[in-house]
Design a protein around this motif. Structure first.
Motif, PDB file in Angstrom:
ATOM      1  N   PHE A 131       5.072  32.774  29.413  1.00  0.00           N
ATOM      2  CA  PHE A 131       4.401  31.805  30.289  1.00  0.00           C
ATOM      3  C   PHE A 131       5.358  31.298  31.369  1.00  0.00           C
ATOM      4  CE2 PHE A 131       0.298  29.780  28.524  1.00  0.00           C
ATOM      5  CZ  PHE A 131      -0.292  31.025  28.496  1.00  0.00           C
ATOM      6  N   LYS A 132       6.608  31.126  30.985  1.00  0.00           N
ATOM      7  CA  LYS A 132       7.601  30.617  31.928  1.00  0.00           C
ATOM      8  C   LYS A 132       7.744  31.568  33.110  1.00  0.00           C
ATOM      9  CE  LYS A 132      12.394  28.970  32.164  1.00  0.00           C
ATOM     10  NZ  LYS A 132      13.659  28.775  31.402  1.00  0.00           N
ATOM     11  N   GLU A 133       7.766  32.864  32.835  1.00  0.00           N
ATOM     12  CA  GLU A 133       7.927  33.858  33.896  1.00  0.00           C
ATOM     13  C   GLU A 133       6.695  33.925  34.791  1.00  0.00           C
ATOM     14  OE1 GLU A 133       8.706  37.316  31.599  1.00  0.00           O
ATOM     15  OE2 GLU A 133      10.857  36.954  31.447  1.00  0.00           O
ATOM     16  N   ILE A 134       5.513  33.921  34.176  1.00  0.00           N
ATOM     17  CA  ILE A 134       4.293  34.043  34.980  1.00  0.00           C
ATOM     18  C   ILE A 134       4.038  32.787  35.807  1.00  0.00           C
ATOM     19  CG2 ILE A 134       2.621  33.187  33.269  1.00  0.00           C
ATOM     20  CD1 ILE A 134       2.152  36.240  35.605  1.00  0.00           C
ATOM     21  N   LEU A 135       4.391  31.614  35.273  1.00  0.00           N
ATOM     22  CA  LEU A 135       4.182  30.368  36.022  1.00  0.00           C
ATOM     23  C   LEU A 135       4.991  30.335  37.316  1.00  0.00           C
ATOM     24  CD1 LEU A 135       4.004  27.700  33.170  1.00  0.00           C
ATOM     25  CD2 LEU A 135       2.258  28.101  34.919  1.00  0.00           C
ATOM     26  N   LYS A 136       6.157  30.984  37.327  1.00  0.00           N
ATOM     27  CA  LYS A 136       6.988  31.032  38.535  1.00  0.00           C
ATOM     28  C   LYS A 136       6.283  31.779  39.665  1.00  0.00           C
ATOM     29  CE  LYS A 136      11.494  30.933  36.173  1.00  0.00           C
ATOM     30  NZ  LYS A 136      12.715  31.719  35.866  1.00  0.00           N
ATOM     31  N   LYS A 137       5.367  32.678  39.301  1.00  0.00           N
ATOM     32  CA  LYS A 137       4.703  33.505  40.296  1.00  0.00           C
ATOM     33  C   LYS A 137       3.378  32.913  40.784  1.00  0.00           C
ATOM     34  CE  LYS A 137       6.495  37.787  38.221  1.00  0.00           C
ATOM     35  NZ  LYS A 137       6.116  39.101  37.633  1.00  0.00           N
ATOM     36  N   LEU A 138       2.918  31.868  40.107  1.00  0.00           N
ATOM     37  CA  LEU A 138       1.581  31.346  40.395  1.00  0.00           C
ATOM     38  C   LEU A 138       1.619  30.165  41.357  1.00  0.00           C
ATOM     39  CD1 LEU A 138       0.098  31.442  36.788  1.00  0.00           C
ATOM     40  CD2 LEU A 138      -0.252  33.101  38.621  1.00  0.00           C
ATOM     41  N   PRO A 139       0.633  30.056  42.254  1.00  0.00           N
ATOM     42  CA  PRO A 139       0.548  28.916  43.179  1.00  0.00           C
ATOM     43  C   PRO A 139       0.027  27.657  42.489  1.00  0.00           C
ATOM     44  CG  PRO A 139      -1.276  30.419  43.549  1.00  0.00           C
ATOM     45  CD  PRO A 139      -0.394  31.075  42.519  1.00  0.00           C
ATOM     46  N   VAL A 140      -0.103  26.606  43.272  1.00  0.00           N
ATOM     47  CA  VAL A 140      -0.388  25.276  42.722  1.00  0.00           C
ATOM     48  C   VAL A 140      -1.791  25.117  42.148  1.00  0.00           C
ATOM     49  CG1 VAL A 140       1.287  24.085  44.152  1.00  0.00           C
ATOM     50  CG2 VAL A 140      -1.004  24.476  45.047  1.00  0.00           C
ATOM     51  N   ASN A 141      -2.715  26.035  42.435  1.00  0.00           N
ATOM     52  CA  ASN A 141      -4.063  25.895  41.895  1.00  0.00           C
ATOM     53  C   ASN A 141      -4.179  26.428  40.465  1.00  0.00           C
ATOM     54  OD1 ASN A 141      -3.658  28.367  43.409  1.00  0.00           O
ATOM     55  ND2 ASN A 141      -5.755  28.911  42.878  1.00  0.00           N
ATOM     56  N   PHE A 142      -3.048  26.880  39.893  1.00  0.00           N
ATOM     57  CA  PHE A 142      -3.033  27.287  38.488  1.00  0.00           C
ATOM     58  C   PHE A 142      -2.426  26.167  37.655  1.00  0.00           C
ATOM     59  CE2 PHE A 142      -3.696  31.305  40.501  1.00  0.00           C
ATOM     60  CZ  PHE A 142      -4.452  32.041  39.595  1.00  0.00           C
ATOM     61  N   LEU A 143      -3.073  25.867  36.547  1.00  0.00           N
ATOM     62  CA  LEU A 143      -2.696  24.701  35.753  1.00  0.00           C
ATOM     63  C   LEU A 143      -2.598  25.074  34.278  1.00  0.00           C
ATOM     64  CD1 LEU A 143      -2.275  21.595  35.676  1.00  0.00           C
ATOM     65  CD2 LEU A 143      -4.762  21.375  35.502  1.00  0.00           C
ATOM     66  N   ARG A 144      -1.466  24.760  33.683  1.00  0.00           N
ATOM     67  CA  ARG A 144      -1.328  24.992  32.241  1.00  0.00           C
ATOM     68  C   ARG A 144      -1.989  23.840  31.507  1.00  0.00           C
ATOM     69  NH1 ARG A 144       4.160  26.787  28.938  1.00  0.00           N
ATOM     70  NH2 ARG A 144       3.072  27.379  27.019  1.00  0.00           N
ATOM     71  N   ILE A 145      -2.986  24.182  30.687  1.00  0.00           N
ATOM     72  CA  ILE A 145      -3.740  23.141  29.986  1.00  0.00           C
ATOM     73  C   ILE A 145      -3.505  23.170  28.474  1.00  0.00           C
ATOM     74  CG2 ILE A 145      -5.527  23.160  31.773  1.00  0.00           C
ATOM     75  CD1 ILE A 145      -7.319  24.632  29.706  1.00  0.00           C
ATOM     76  N   HIS A 146      -2.762  24.167  28.012  1.00  0.00           N
ATOM     77  CA  HIS A 146      -2.540  24.366  26.583  1.00  0.00           C
ATOM     78  C   HIS A 146      -1.303  25.243  26.448  1.00  0.00           C
ATOM     79  CE1 HIS A 146      -3.301  26.032  22.520  1.00  0.00           C
ATOM     80  NE2 HIS A 146      -4.087  24.968  22.327  1.00  0.00           N
ATOM     81  N   ARG A 147      -0.657  25.205  25.323  1.00  0.00           N
ATOM     82  CA  ARG A 147       0.539  26.050  25.173  1.00  0.00           C
ATOM     83  C   ARG A 147       0.191  27.532  25.254  1.00  0.00           C
ATOM     84  NH1 ARG A 147       1.542  27.928  19.865  1.00  0.00           N
ATOM     85  NH2 ARG A 147       0.015  27.206  18.331  1.00  0.00           N
ATOM     86  N   SER A 148      -1.107  27.866  25.102  1.00  0.00           N
ATOM     87  CA  SER A 148      -1.538  29.268  25.148  1.00  0.00           C
ATOM     88  C   SER A 148      -2.468  29.600  26.309  1.00  0.00           C
ATOM     89  CB  SER A 148      -2.242  29.647  23.833  1.00  0.00           C
ATOM     90  OG  SER A 148      -1.380  29.511  22.732  1.00  0.00           O
ATOM     91  N   TYR A 149      -2.689  28.624  27.240  1.00  0.00           N
ATOM     92  CA  TYR A 149      -3.648  28.892  28.316  1.00  0.00           C
ATOM     93  C   TYR A 149      -3.192  28.309  29.653  1.00  0.00           C
ATOM     94  CZ  TYR A 149      -7.090  30.438  24.872  1.00  0.00           C
ATOM     95  OH  TYR A 149      -7.743  31.123  23.876  1.00  0.00           O
ATOM     96  N   ILE A 150      -3.377  29.126  30.677  1.00  0.00           N
ATOM     97  CA  ILE A 150      -3.245  28.693  32.067  1.00  0.00           C
ATOM     98  C   ILE A 150      -4.578  28.997  32.736  1.00  0.00           C
ATOM     99  CG2 ILE A 150      -2.073  29.056  34.278  1.00  0.00           C
ATOM    100  CD1 ILE A 150       0.320  30.150  32.664  1.00  0.00           C
ATOM    101  N   VAL A 151      -5.102  28.039  33.500  1.00  0.00           N
ATOM    102  CA  VAL A 151      -6.394  28.272  34.150  1.00  0.00           C
ATOM    103  C   VAL A 151      -6.263  28.171  35.663  1.00  0.00           C
ATOM    104  CG1 VAL A 151      -7.657  27.377  32.159  1.00  0.00           C
ATOM    105  CG2 VAL A 151      -7.125  25.844  34.080  1.00  0.00           C
ATOM    106  N   ASN A 152      -7.149  28.904  36.339  1.00  0.00           N
ATOM    107  CA  ASN A 152      -7.278  28.781  37.781  1.00  0.00           C
ATOM    108  C   ASN A 152      -8.276  27.654  38.044  1.00  0.00           C
ATOM    109  OD1 ASN A 152      -7.844  29.014  40.506  1.00  0.00           O
ATOM    110  ND2 ASN A 152      -7.885  31.236  40.498  1.00  0.00           N
ATOM    111  N   VAL A 153      -7.808  26.561  38.617  1.00  0.00           N
ATOM    112  CA  VAL A 153      -8.642  25.374  38.840  1.00  0.00           C
ATOM    113  C   VAL A 153      -9.896  25.708  39.646  1.00  0.00           C
ATOM    114  CG1 VAL A 153      -8.701  23.103  39.945  1.00  0.00           C
ATOM    115  CG2 VAL A 153      -6.683  23.814  38.657  1.00  0.00           C
TER     116      VAL A 153
END
Length: 241
Positions: free
Chosen positions: A185-207
């Motif tokens: 998750f740490k690696e993928i979050l670096k590549k994602l823009p601000v409209n992506f939000l981690r809402i759970h330790r196992s999930y990132i969502v596109n707002v």
């Protein structure tokens, strides 16, 4: 700070100019003996501070400031008439100096102007940094390795991401199956823009794909994705709930 001295009394101009020469952060760009010429100059030249007399022919200092209300230039009024003080401060003047002006009082006024100037510059710098970060953090696509190839994924098509130990599953809009890739998750979050939000330790969502938000779930395209307890406060704050 670039400044103008505007006063119809040549002696007053000389005194203020002599004061400014003792202060390293002040630069007198020009001096004027009437506000009308100064007003014309300001239409095509940017300065940071005006030392402005009030009682002048043709155009008073107060009238000039009212004409410059959309300008961000600071004003320090310099006048022999204390009755203008209230009006000066109603015009958001940085300070109001009564003649004859003592140097310590002058220094106090310009230090106040310097603080306001530096605060403004810092704010502009912060805004530019945020804008630059947002610009650099908003790519249109990313590449992820899946099996034996690097797949190009348009960020606008990512609905949500699920973490599975050392792997992540990327769910795309209108796709038959998710893309499985070796990543944290740490690696993928670096590549994602601000409209992506981690809402759970196992999930990132596109707002952009969120249909509704419940107390402990986010609904995206009929999928009920849990909101982790440790993420709730941040999630609700960022979503403005």
């Amino acid at each position: 700070m670039k400044c103008l001295i505007i006063d119809d009394e040549p002696l007053a101009v000389d005194i203020i100019e002599a004061f400014t020469e003792k202060i390293p952060f002040l630069e007198v760009v020009k001096t004027f003996n009437n506000a009308l010429d100064a007003f014309v100059f300001l239409n095509s030249n940017k300065v940071d501070l005006l030392f402005l007399d009030i009682e002048m022919p043709n155009l008073t200092g107060v009238e000039m400031v009212k004409s410059l209300q959309n300008s961000e230039v600071q004003v320090i009024f310099t006048t022999a008439y204390s009755e203008y003080a209230l009006e000066g401060f109603n015009l958001n003047a940085t300070d109001y100096l009564l003649k004859p002006i003592a140097f310590p009082r002058f220094l106090k006024a310009v230090n106040k102007a310097k603080e306001k100037f530096e605060a403004k510059q810092e704010n502009i710098s912060t805004q530019n940094t945020v804008q630059n970060n947002q610009t650099t953090s908003l790519p249109e696509y990313i590449f992820v390795k899946s099996e034996y190839e690097n797949l190009k994924i348009n960020l606008s098509e990512i609905v949500y991401i699920q973490g599975l130990k050392d792997y992540i599953k990327i769910y795309l809009k209108n796709a038959d199956k998710a893309i499985l890739t070796l990543s944290s998750f740490k690696e993928i979050l670096k590549k994602l823009p601000v409209n992506f939000l981690r809402i759970h330790r196992s999930y990132i969502v596109n707002v952009d794909f969120i249909n509704s938000v419940q107390k402990s779930k986010v609904i995206i395209e009929k999928q009920r994705i849990p909101i982790g307890e440790t993420y709730k406060e941040e999630v609700f704050e960022k979503l403005g709930i």
